[in-house]
Scaffold this motif. Sequence first.
Motif, PDB file in Angstrom:
ATOM      1  N   CYS A 221     -14.103  -9.407  -3.538  1.00  0.00           N
ATOM      2  CA  CYS A 221     -12.995  -9.388  -3.111  1.00  0.00           C
ATOM      3  C   CYS A 221     -11.277  -9.523  -4.083  1.00  0.00           C
ATOM      4  O   CYS A 221     -10.621  -8.732  -3.942  1.00  0.00           O
ATOM      5  CB  CYS A 221     -12.522 -10.572  -1.223  1.00  0.00           C
ATOM      6  N   GLN A 222     -11.927 -10.542  -4.417  1.00  0.00           N
ATOM      7  CA  GLN A 222     -11.118 -10.555  -5.797  1.00  0.00           C
ATOM      8  C   GLN A 222     -10.443  -9.864  -6.476  1.00  0.00           C
ATOM      9  O   GLN A 222      -9.596  -8.736  -6.787  1.00  0.00           O
ATOM     10  CB  GLN A 222     -11.627 -11.827  -6.714  1.00  0.00           C
ATOM     11  N   ALA A 223     -12.242  -8.688  -7.174  1.00  0.00           N
ATOM     12  CA  ALA A 223     -12.072  -7.741  -7.642  1.00  0.00           C
ATOM     13  C   ALA A 223     -11.023  -6.664  -7.362  1.00  0.00           C
ATOM     14  O   ALA A 223     -10.554  -5.693  -7.591  1.00  0.00           O
ATOM     15  CB  ALA A 223     -13.503  -7.307  -8.078  1.00  0.00           C
ATOM     16  N   GLY A 224     -11.295  -6.102  -5.934  1.00  0.00           N
ATOM     17  CA  GLY A 224     -10.413  -5.184  -5.328  1.00  0.00           C
ATOM     18  C   GLY A 224      -9.211  -5.484  -4.559  1.00  0.00           C
ATOM     19  O   GLY A 224      -8.464  -4.436  -4.870  1.00  0.00           O
ATOM     20  N   PHE A 225      -9.228  -7.017  -4.839  1.00  0.00           N
ATOM     21  CA  PHE A 225      -7.518  -6.398  -4.036  1.00  0.00           C
ATOM     22  C   PHE A 225      -7.034  -6.528  -5.497  1.00  0.00           C
ATOM     23  O   PHE A 225      -6.054  -5.800  -5.927  1.00  0.00           O
ATOM     24  CB  PHE A 225      -7.135  -7.838  -4.012  1.00  0.00           C
ATOM     25  N   ARG A 226      -7.536  -6.812  -6.826  1.00  0.00           N
ATOM     26  CA  ARG A 226      -6.821  -6.069  -8.229  1.00  0.00           C
ATOM     27  C   ARG A 226      -6.788  -5.258  -7.973  1.00  0.00           C
ATOM     28  O   ARG A 226      -5.695  -4.307  -8.589  1.00  0.00           O
ATOM     29  CB  ARG A 226      -7.712  -7.170  -9.415  1.00  0.00           C
ATOM     30  N   GLU A 227      -7.920  -4.369  -7.952  1.00  0.00           N
ATOM     31  CA  GLU A 227      -7.632  -2.850  -8.115  1.00  0.00           C
ATOM     32  C   GLU A 227      -6.908  -2.396  -7.185  1.00  0.00           C
ATOM     33  O   GLU A 227      -6.047  -1.263  -7.573  1.00  0.00           O
ATOM     34  CB  GLU A 227      -8.917  -2.389  -7.665  1.00  0.00           C
ATOM     35  N   TYR A 228      -6.927  -2.645  -5.627  1.00  0.00           N
ATOM     36  CA  TYR A 228      -5.511  -2.216  -4.646  1.00  0.00           C
ATOM     37  C   TYR A 228      -4.347  -2.411  -5.582  1.00  0.00           C
ATOM     38  O   TYR A 228      -3.581  -1.707  -4.882  1.00  0.00           O
ATOM     39  CB  TYR A 228      -5.806  -3.101  -3.662  1.00  0.00           C
ATOM     40  N   VAL A 229      -3.913  -3.687  -6.157  1.00  0.00           N
ATOM     41  CA  VAL A 229      -2.322  -3.506  -6.132  1.00  0.00           C
ATOM     42  C   VAL A 229      -1.727  -2.901  -7.665  1.00  0.00           C
ATOM     43  O   VAL A 229      -1.130  -2.369  -7.643  1.00  0.00           O
ATOM     44  CB  VAL A 229      -2.416  -5.273  -6.553  1.00  0.00           C
ATOM     45  N   VAL A 230      -2.595  -3.199  -8.530  1.00  0.00           N
ATOM     46  CA  VAL A 230      -3.038  -1.719  -9.503  1.00  0.00           C
ATOM     47  C   VAL A 230      -2.524  -0.823  -9.575  1.00  0.00           C
ATOM     48  O   VAL A 230      -2.045   0.077  -9.630  1.00  0.00           O
ATOM     49  CB  VAL A 230      -3.291  -2.385 -10.466  1.00  0.00           C
ATOM     50  N   ASN A 231      -3.476  -0.040  -8.379  1.00  0.00           N
ATOM     51  CA  ASN A 231      -3.582   1.521  -8.103  1.00  0.00           C
ATOM     52  C   ASN A 231      -2.422   2.059  -6.853  1.00  0.00           C
ATOM     53  O   ASN A 231      -1.755   2.895  -7.424  1.00  0.00           O
ATOM     54  CB  ASN A 231      -4.745   1.931  -7.472  1.00  0.00           C
ATOM     55  N   ARG A 232      -1.910   0.799  -6.339  1.00  0.00           N
ATOM     56  CA  ARG A 232      -0.648   1.226  -5.526  1.00  0.00           C
ATOM     57  C   ARG A 232       0.619   1.411  -6.317  1.00  0.00           C
ATOM     58  O   ARG A 232       1.357   1.616  -6.320  1.00  0.00           O
ATOM     59  CB  ARG A 232      -0.938   0.844  -3.880  1.00  0.00           C
ATOM     60  N   CYS A 233       0.778  -0.021  -6.893  1.00  0.00           N
ATOM     61  CA  CYS A 233       2.180  -0.543  -7.418  1.00  0.00           C
ATOM     62  C   CYS A 233       2.174  -0.235  -8.974  1.00  0.00           C
ATOM     63  O   CYS A 233       3.162   0.285  -8.952  1.00  0.00           O
ATOM     64  CB  CYS A 233       2.564  -1.856  -7.318  1.00  0.00           C
ATOM     65  N   GLY A 234       1.328   0.201  -9.189  1.00  0.00           N
ATOM     66  CA  GLY A 234       1.472   0.752 -11.073  1.00  0.00           C
ATOM     67  C   GLY A 234       1.999  -0.508 -11.749  1.00  0.00           C
ATOM     68  O   GLY A 234       2.362  -1.169 -11.791  1.00  0.00           O
ATOM     69  N   GLU A 235       1.177  -0.616 -12.928  1.00  0.00           N
ATOM     70  CA  GLU A 235       1.989  -1.784 -13.775  1.00  0.00           C
ATOM     71  C   GLU A 235       3.435  -1.919 -13.789  1.00  0.00           C
ATOM     72  O   GLU A 235       4.021  -3.473 -14.542  1.00  0.00           O
ATOM     73  CB  GLU A 235       1.463  -1.320 -15.320  1.00  0.00           C
ATOM     74  N   ARG A 236       4.100  -0.686 -14.256  1.00  0.00           N
ATOM     75  CA  ARG A 236       5.192  -1.459 -14.473  1.00  0.00           C
ATOM     76  C   ARG A 236       6.008  -1.914 -13.423  1.00  0.00           C
ATOM     77  O   ARG A 236       6.975  -2.834 -13.572  1.00  0.00           O
ATOM     78  CB  ARG A 236       6.054  -0.193 -14.757  1.00  0.00           C
ATOM     79  N   TRP A 237       6.259  -1.502 -12.118  1.00  0.00           N
ATOM     80  CA  TRP A 237       6.841  -1.674 -10.868  1.00  0.00           C
ATOM     81  C   TRP A 237       6.238  -3.195 -10.483  1.00  0.00           C
ATOM     82  O   TRP A 237       6.953  -4.910 -10.308  1.00  0.00           O
ATOM     83  CB  TRP A 237       5.700  -1.321  -9.513  1.00  0.00           C
TER      84      TRP A 237
END
Length: 645
Positions: A221-237
Amino acid sequence: MVSRRDFNGGLLALAAATFLGESRILSSAGARSDFEPVPPDLPLPSTSTAAAGWIHEARVLQPWGKTQYLAFTNIGDRAERLKDHFGFNVLMAMPVPAHNAITPPEYHLTEEQFRKAISSFRRAGYKLMLYSSIMHCGHAPQWQFGGVEAEHPDWSEIGADGNAVTEYGHAWICPNSPGLEYTLHYTADLVKAYHPDGIMLDDNGYYHTKEGGWSCYCHYCQAGFREYVVNRCGERWLESQLSLKPDNIKIPTQKGPLYALWLRFRNRTWANADEVFRKALRELDPSIVFFANTLFDYNQAEQSSDLQYHHEDVVFSESHYSDSWYMSEKMLYGQAVAAGERPLWNYVATFDDSEYSRLRPPEVALPMVAASLAHRGLPWIVYYGFHQVANGSTLQGMAAMLSWYAAHPEYFIGEVWTPALALVSPLSRNALNQPLFPSNASFLLQRGVPLAMLCEEHISSRVLESARLVTAETCGVMPREAAGALAAWVKAGGKLIAQNEVGAYDETRRRMPRSSLWERLGFEEPPQGLAKVGQGQVFVVKPEAIGPVALAHSVPLAFDVPVTEVEVIAYRQPQRTLFHVLRHKVFRGPVQIATPAALDSTAGTARWHQPGRQDSANLPLKQNGRRLQITLPEVPPYSVIELGD
């Protein structure tokens, strides 16, 4: 008995008194100056909903534990008798290894007994569904006796402290772990062995540890959550809005924007798990029906079922509450999440939860069943208490009601007239801890106002078109598309009764610069009291006043019935109108029902149909302007009034 009409004068005075002051549901702190909306969520794959016609007329019997042994041994003509007496046409069964794992040895079944029993039910015309799950592998021995937990501890649902969720004795399996594939293989083997018509996954959601911690914080879940947040929100946001860098993203333990995104991730996890199962099972059998048991009325975000419904063929939940008014309310919400796209099935706990062999008394059990049926919740009955003589009166009432329901599908078709809509916001429950069910829904329902619930994701011009009145008691989060549709409806002549914080927050719990709703209605700030908008009206009051204020403006929409005791649901068909009458509380004597003026009912006759009676009766009927007055000599738990020329 108190009639609804006795409330009206006082309510109008209360309505005026509540147009004062503000009610803040969270901090009044303003939005940050550089606020940017959270990027849209990522798409989820979705298979089409099953086309099987039988799911729309299912009446389910579920033997469980010891009662599966009683149902499946000495089978004889039991399947036919249960179908004749109760109208059952679908069987839910637990495979032999799992059944034997949860029952004492004297109630174990052989494979031969199991196959003989399900063959008997199938010959009697029943569809067959099999029990499974992800979180405990359907109680299969390898989970039930601790083997999975011992061999794969990394598959466990765990809290932030590392403790596992162990309800039912062993660690639950996290659907983000390889355990998902393991339980899918187990379920696929059931499909290959028995060729069922449907598969149900039980307890399909996250839960908490014994210490109360929510799950899941496993490394998958830790790895999946990090991937989800980055893919959805993007680094700049992430950096500009949350001051986060991707490498620093971990599942939080404190509420805030990142926590809200975690709740969304949890919902997506179970939706994806459902989709993995449905797609794989459809490859084995294109006609198979797939669904899960969810606590869709949970008042917290813990279980994470909000996104599952689009990935199931049926909306299904267990209802253990003995309050029949709550049953009506829950069925309204169930229909809201089903959204006309799939049927609603309802497990009605007719048994005493403290002693399964004892059924609830008729005055409790029958209103529960009636409320479910009247709101189009297809019945699911557990085979508890069917062999005990002491349960005779409840069984007799259940048999009369369920067999009558099965024999008269014509009473349950047509449009249900619901001129009032209560908005329901799972997003606001998740982000802001607001109640799932707004209190005004129960208040109005118990005072004769026919209403439906409407989830934020389904707010549209088409759905709002026939509404006369809408309430928005929670809805601190309201998506921009929903706010736009609601604003357009108001401007076209709709009447909205709302609290001032509607649409003030986004789904990450952040206050927005302007409310998504008030901005679209043309206000810089929420109005106070009554405001005209286009051809429509907005009433802004405190949340606790929405019910009384809405009732004061619902006089032409409401049935005049004994308050908190009787409920009427109007089914409109091309050639006739049917009133489904529910008795929620036991009382004696005649009752008069006055139909809503807005329904504009006219009739020459009123035929009264009841479970357990072959014939119908004529009821006294009086036309009073645009309202009909119908007198019932008594009010049984359930009956239908058919208006005719």
